[in-house]
Motif scaffolding. Structure first.
Motif, PDB file in Angstrom:
ATOM      1  N   GLU A  99      42.766 -12.354 -24.044  1.00  0.00           N
ATOM      2  CA  GLU A  99      43.057 -11.987 -23.060  1.00  0.00           C
ATOM      3  C   GLU A  99      42.978 -10.252 -23.162  1.00  0.00           C
ATOM      4  N   TYR A 100      42.808  -9.879 -24.753  1.00  0.00           N
ATOM      5  CA  TYR A 100      42.811  -8.699 -24.869  1.00  0.00           C
ATOM      6  C   TYR A 100      41.409  -8.698 -25.440  1.00  0.00           C
ATOM      7  N   GLN A 101      40.404  -9.356 -25.594  1.00  0.00           N
ATOM      8  CA  GLN A 101      38.792  -9.093 -24.597  1.00  0.00           C
ATOM      9  C   GLN A 101      38.528  -8.781 -23.233  1.00  0.00           C
ATOM     10  N   MET A 102      39.339 -10.204 -22.742  1.00  0.00           N
ATOM     11  CA  MET A 102      39.259  -9.526 -20.931  1.00  0.00           C
ATOM     12  C   MET A 102      39.667  -8.555 -20.026  1.00  0.00           C
ATOM     13  N   ALA A 103      41.068  -7.847 -20.472  1.00  0.00           N
ATOM     14  CA  ALA A 103      41.736  -6.601 -20.739  1.00  0.00           C
ATOM     15  C   ALA A 103      40.178  -5.491 -20.707  1.00  0.00           C
ATOM     16  N   GLY A 104      39.735  -5.427 -21.961  1.00  0.00           N
ATOM     17  CA  GLY A 104      38.625  -4.539 -21.978  1.00  0.00           C
ATOM     18  C   GLY A 104      37.415  -4.923 -21.175  1.00  0.00           C
ATOM     19  N   MET A 105      37.196  -5.771 -20.926  1.00  0.00           N
ATOM     20  CA  MET A 105      36.270  -5.689 -20.261  1.00  0.00           C
ATOM     21  C   MET A 105      36.295  -5.524 -18.498  1.00  0.00           C
ATOM     22  N   ASN A 106      37.605  -5.740 -18.104  1.00  0.00           N
ATOM     23  CA  ASN A 106      38.004  -5.574 -17.131  1.00  0.00           C
ATOM     24  C   ASN A 106      38.313  -3.761 -16.596  1.00  0.00           C
ATOM     25  N   GLN A 107      38.739  -3.036 -17.796  1.00  0.00           N
ATOM     26  CA  GLN A 107      38.863  -1.955 -17.873  1.00  0.00           C
ATOM     27  C   GLN A 107      37.027  -0.896 -17.892  1.00  0.00           C
ATOM     28  N   GLN A 108      36.162  -1.810 -18.373  1.00  0.00           N
ATOM     29  CA  GLN A 108      35.068  -1.598 -18.567  1.00  0.00           C
ATOM     30  C   GLN A 108      34.639  -0.984 -16.811  1.00  0.00           C
ATOM     31  N   LEU A 109      34.318  -2.663 -16.681  1.00  0.00           N
ATOM     32  CA  LEU A 109      34.313  -2.357 -14.775  1.00  0.00           C
ATOM     33  C   LEU A 109      35.254  -1.677 -13.387  1.00  0.00           C
ATOM     34  N   ASN A 110      36.745  -1.746 -14.056  1.00  0.00           N
ATOM     35  CA  ASN A 110      37.409  -0.463 -12.905  1.00  0.00           C
ATOM     36  C   ASN A 110      38.415  -0.572 -13.764  1.00  0.00           C
ATOM     37  N   ASP A 111      38.392   1.462 -14.270  1.00  0.00           N
ATOM     38  CA  ASP A 111      39.494   2.254 -15.291  1.00  0.00           C
ATOM     39  C   ASP A 111      40.768   2.100 -14.557  1.00  0.00           C
ATOM     40  N   ARG A 112      40.605   1.945 -12.947  1.00  0.00           N
ATOM     41  CA  ARG A 112      41.510   2.427 -11.776  1.00  0.00           C
ATOM     42  C   ARG A 112      43.287   1.052 -12.519  1.00  0.00           C
ATOM     43  N   ILE A 113      42.255  -0.030 -12.509  1.00  0.00           N
ATOM     44  CA  ILE A 113      43.652  -1.577 -12.839  1.00  0.00           C
ATOM     45  C   ILE A 113      44.019  -1.740 -14.027  1.00  0.00           C
ATOM     46  N   GLU A 114      45.437  -1.147 -13.804  1.00  0.00           N
ATOM     47  CA  GLU A 114      45.459  -2.012 -15.437  1.00  0.00           C
ATOM     48  C   GLU A 114      46.001  -3.072 -15.358  1.00  0.00           C
ATOM     49  N   THR A 115      45.926  -3.815 -16.822  1.00  0.00           N
ATOM     50  CA  THR A 115      46.526  -5.244 -17.801  1.00  0.00           C
ATOM     51  C   THR A 115      47.541  -5.384 -17.991  1.00  0.00           C
ATOM     52  N   VAL A 116      49.168  -5.923 -17.009  1.00  0.00           N
ATOM     53  CA  VAL A 116      50.080  -6.435 -18.446  1.00  0.00           C
ATOM     54  C   VAL A 116      50.191  -7.690 -18.707  1.00  0.00           C
ATOM     55  N   PHE A 117      50.696  -7.131 -19.786  1.00  0.00           N
ATOM     56  CA  PHE A 117      50.425  -9.025 -20.404  1.00  0.00           C
ATOM     57  C   PHE A 117      51.996  -9.121 -20.346  1.00  0.00           C
ATOM     58  N   LEU A 118      52.830 -10.267 -20.335  1.00  0.00           N
ATOM     59  CA  LEU A 118      53.697 -10.912 -20.446  1.00  0.00           C
ATOM     60  C   LEU A 118      54.030 -12.350 -21.476  1.00  0.00           C
ATOM     61  N   MET A 119      54.818 -12.197 -22.276  1.00  0.00           N
ATOM     62  CA  MET A 119      55.263 -12.756 -22.681  1.00  0.00           C
ATOM     63  C   MET A 119      56.148 -14.004 -22.390  1.00  0.00           C
ATOM     64  N   ALA A 120      55.348 -15.023 -22.593  1.00  0.00           N
ATOM     65  CA  ALA A 120      55.655 -16.428 -21.388  1.00  0.00           C
ATOM     66  C   ALA A 120      57.459 -16.470 -22.368  1.00  0.00           C
ATOM     67  N   ASP A 121      58.131 -17.301 -21.637  1.00  0.00           N
ATOM     68  CA  ASP A 121      59.806 -17.552 -21.914  1.00  0.00           C
ATOM     69  C   ASP A 121      59.733 -18.779 -23.374  1.00  0.00           C
ATOM     70  N   VAL A 122      59.807 -18.609 -24.408  1.00  0.00           N
ATOM     71  CA  VAL A 122      59.857 -19.135 -25.568  1.00  0.00           C
ATOM     72  C   VAL A 122      59.549 -20.583 -25.378  1.00  0.00           C
ATOM     73  N   SER A 123      61.036 -20.787 -24.390  1.00  0.00           N
ATOM     74  CA  SER A 123      60.734 -22.477 -24.453  1.00  0.00           C
ATOM     75  C   SER A 123      59.176 -23.200 -23.386  1.00  0.00           C
ATOM     76  N   LEU A 124      58.473 -21.872 -22.773  1.00  0.00           N
ATOM     77  CA  LEU A 124      57.915 -22.384 -22.150  1.00  0.00           C
ATOM     78  C   LEU A 124      56.696 -21.865 -22.750  1.00  0.00           C
ATOM     79  N   GLN A 125      56.638 -21.518 -24.081  1.00  0.00           N
ATOM     80  CA  GLN A 125      54.903 -21.603 -24.601  1.00  0.00           C
ATOM     81  C   GLN A 125      53.863 -22.250 -25.004  1.00  0.00           C
ATOM     82  N   PRO A 126      54.204 -23.301 -25.507  1.00  0.00           N
ATOM     83  CA  PRO A 126      53.803 -24.284 -25.880  1.00  0.00           C
ATOM     84  C   PRO A 126      53.178 -25.373 -24.330  1.00  0.00           C
ATOM     85  N   ILE A 127      53.603 -24.134 -22.980  1.00  0.00           N
ATOM     86  CA  ILE A 127      52.798 -25.460 -21.595  1.00  0.00           C
ATOM     87  C   ILE A 127      51.260 -24.624 -21.126  1.00  0.00           C
TER      88      ILE A 127
END
Length: 166
Positions: A99-127
């Motif tokens: 996701e870090y790599q994708m966010a960097g590439m996307n920022q190169q394509l359009n730096d007006r759109i931010e990427t926000v990362f949300l951590m999955a709930d602990v009980s749902l992380q393996p899904i």
């Protein structure tokens, strides 16, 4: 109005996806769930089936959530939707690296759109949709990972495809 896009294949939509959808919707005025087809994945469900599945699952989550198909670069789709934010869910370190790599590439394509990362709930992380399908293909119980309706759809599809290990 702040618009966010949460993109994915949603094949099938899981409880982890639903967690990110609910939480992401709180961050924006309108959340667009962009359903796409990833050429590197072989989907169990068609785009139309996945769209219907996601729409059904988000019904009742609020009128500020839209489900829209797309088959373009994410940033092109986000621009068309008027988005200022891309919402992405993270489960593990491996997700972060990708996701870090994708966010960097996307920022190169359009730096007006931010990427926000949300951590999955602990009980749902393996899904992961891929693992849900694999478990179902071998006759395992997926009810802890998806809603009952999605479980029924996956089980029916597996029966049509022919379960492995039987």
């Amino acid at each position: 109005m702040r618009v966010g896009v949460y993109p994915g294949t949603f094949d099938p939509v899981t409880l982890g996806h639903m967690d990110i959808i609910r939480r992401g919707a709180k961050l924006v005025d309108r959340l667009v769930i962009g359903v796409t087809t990833n050429p590197s994945k072989s989907p169990m469900f068609t785009l139309e089936e996945r769209m219907a599945m996601v729409r059904r699952e988000v019904d009742g989550e609020g009128s500020s959530i839209d489900v829209v198909p797309f088959d373009s670069l994410l940033m092109t789709f986000a621009e068309r939707q008027g988005a200022s934010v891309i919402v992405r869910g993270l489960r593990a370190v491996a997700d972060f690296e990708y996701e870090y790599q994708m966010a960097g590439m996307n920022q190169q394509l359009n730096d007006r759109i931010e990427t926000v990362f949300l951590m999955a709930d602990v009980s749902l992380q393996p899904i992961a949709s891929r693992l849900v399908k694999e478990i179902a293909m071998f006759g395992g119980d997926i009810s802890r990972f998806v809603t009952p309706t999605v479980r029924d759809e996956v089980v029916a599809r597996v029966e049509r495809l022919g379960r492995k290990g039987s």
